[in-house]
Motif scaffolding. Structure first.
Motif, PDB file in Angstrom:
ATOM      1  N   THR A  64       9.928  -6.362  13.895  1.00 19.05           N
ATOM      2  CA  THR A  64       9.884  -5.383  12.809  1.00 19.05           C
ATOM      3  C   THR A  64       8.794  -5.692  11.794  1.00 19.05           C
ATOM      4  N   VAL A  65       8.090  -6.804  11.961  1.00 20.53           N
ATOM      5  CA  VAL A  65       7.043  -7.213  11.020  1.00 20.53           C
ATOM      6  C   VAL A  65       5.708  -6.602  11.449  1.00 20.53           C
ATOM      7  N   GLY A 104       0.893  -6.073  14.976  1.00 21.45           N
ATOM      8  CA  GLY A 104      -0.563  -5.942  15.063  1.00 21.45           C
ATOM      9  C   GLY A 104      -1.207  -7.037  15.893  1.00 21.45           C
ATOM     10  N   LEU A 105      -0.701  -8.268  15.775  1.00 22.89           N
ATOM     11  CA  LEU A 105      -1.288  -9.383  16.525  1.00 22.89           C
ATOM     12  C   LEU A 105      -0.932  -9.325  18.010  1.00 22.89           C
ATOM     13  N   SER A 144       4.460 -15.712   3.513  1.00 24.96           N
ATOM     14  CA  SER A 144       5.180 -15.093   2.400  1.00 24.96           C
ATOM     15  C   SER A 144       5.453 -13.627   2.703  1.00 24.96           C
ATOM     16  N   GLN A 145       6.717 -13.247   2.713  1.00 30.00           N
ATOM     17  CA  GLN A 145       7.079 -11.866   2.991  1.00 30.00           C
ATOM     18  C   GLN A 145       6.559 -10.922   1.905  1.00 30.00           C
ATOM     19  N   LEU A 156      -1.167  -7.501   2.266  1.00 32.13           N
ATOM     20  CA  LEU A 156      -1.811  -7.469   3.575  1.00 32.13           C
ATOM     21  C   LEU A 156      -1.551  -6.175   4.329  1.00 32.13           C
ATOM     22  N   ASP A 157      -0.305  -5.703   4.333  1.00 32.33           N
ATOM     23  CA  ASP A 157       0.020  -4.496   5.099  1.00 32.33           C
ATOM     24  C   ASP A 157      -0.747  -3.267   4.613  1.00 32.33           C
ATOM     25  N   PRO A 158      -0.716  -2.932   3.316  1.00 35.90           N
ATOM     26  CA  PRO A 158      -1.494  -1.758   2.878  1.00 35.90           C
ATOM     27  C   PRO A 158      -3.003  -1.946   3.016  1.00 35.90           C
ATOM     28  N   PHE A 159      -3.485  -3.174   2.756  1.00 34.00           N
ATOM     29  CA  PHE A 159      -4.923  -3.421   2.900  1.00 34.00           C
ATOM     30  C   PHE A 159      -5.369  -3.236   4.344  1.00 34.00           C
TER      31      PHE A 159
END
Length: 324
Positions: A43-44, A49-50, A141-142, A149-152
């Motif tokens: 779910t991460v 992505g990786l 770090s969540q 990181l997610d929005p960027f």
């Protein structure tokens, strides 16, 4: 190897919220604890992505099957030039001008064993590295991932894709002197692939998400995208290498050749995946793994024999204009 590391690792994505959500009896059972963390990792966005994005797009099942077909047709991929020029069979007496049927059989086995064997070895190596480095692997770090990181990453991905499309549309076609920075050096081999790559990757993600759980012991989603991508690659490869009438010219000219190469390397390469395929082979029960792996290879190869072989063994294949 990266897929094996990420699939086995239990530290990178072990957030505080995950630690507190693990029941007490699960913490004492290593296998249940690993299954709990594995379910959470899926779910991460960074993990997706990786694994699905980077590893899945870096490895290509369709190109792997193309190499199997080329081995079957006595024309395996070699690094130093056309096979008929560098092969030992091309020199000497006339009886050794072309390899026999046994050579193609050995070539197929070589491609299959090399690709599947090394992929599985890399997967297991990555898993062992994850276990060996577990006590030194930090937890991310969540808050940092979700807030920054997610929005960027999402913004950067869209901007990069739009930039690539603009470069393809606006960059002039210069087929004069070939230098490192001339457009004809990297416009065709790279830019068109980058245009089609996100489409293939996202298609694979959503199809796998919808279909992989439909059949127990047979990941239908991964099977579907691998076969579909191989079929599209076979069609694009045949069109790219088809002669115009009896001349040496191929269909579509330089731009058409580059677009087809982009479809094969970008769309088909990212639509199909070897890393996820071998991960599924290692996770399935042995009987299911043999059936799944054999059916995937057999069906994909049959489509390439029909698509490319019907052209190669009738009219022949010409060298695409963008490779001359």
């Amino acid at each position: 190897m990266i897929m094996g590391f990420l699939s086995e690792d239990q530290e990178l994505f072990q957030f505080e919220s995950v630690k507190t959500s693990i029941p007490g009896h699960v913490k004492k059972d290593h296998s249940q604890r690993a299954a709990h963390i594995k379910a959470h990792k899926k779910t991460v966005p960074l993990f997706i992505g990786l694994t699905t994005g980077f590893c899945g797009s870096l490895t290509s099942f369709s190109t792997f099957m193309r190499d199997v077909y080329l081995a079957l047709s006595n024309n395996p991929v070699v690094p130093n030039g056309p096979y008929h020029e560098v092969s030992l069979f091309a020199s000497g007496s006339a009886s050794l001008k072309f390899p026999n049927g046994g050579f193609s059989f050995m070539s197929i086995l070589a491609v299959l064993f090399t690709e599947i064997g090394l992929s599985l070895a890399g997967l297991f190596l990555g898993a062992h590295i994850a276990v060996g480095l577990s006590q030194w692997t930090p937890s991310l770090s969540q808050v940092w991932l979700r807030k920054y990181l997610d929005p960027f990453s999402a913004i950067l991905a869209w901007l990069s894709w739009i930039l690539i499309i603009c470069l393809v549309a606006l960059l002039p076609q210069d087929h004069g002197t070939t230098t490192l920075w001339s457009p004809n050096t990297w416009r065709g081999p790279f830019l068109f692939s980058l245009v089609f790559a996100p489409v293939g990757c996202l298609t694979r993600f959503y199809i796998s998400l919808k279909l992989n759980s439909r059949l127990i012991g047979f990941p239908l989603g991964t099977f579907a995208v691998n076969i579909l991508g191989t079929m599209v690659l076979g069609m694009a490869y045949s069109i790219q290498h088809a002669r115009v009438n009896t001349s040496e010219l191929t269909i579509g000219g330089t731009t058409g050749c580059e677009v087809l190469e982009g479809v094969m390397d970008g769309f088909c390469g990212c639509l199909t995946t070897v890393s996820t395929w071998v991960l599924e082979l290692s996770d399935l029960r042995r009987q299911h793994a043999y059936v799944y792996g054999s059916v995937s290879v057999a069906v994909a190869l049959c489509f390439l024999v029909i698509e490319i072989g019907s052209l190669q063994w009738t009219r022949g294949l010409a060298t695409p204009v963008c490779f001359r």
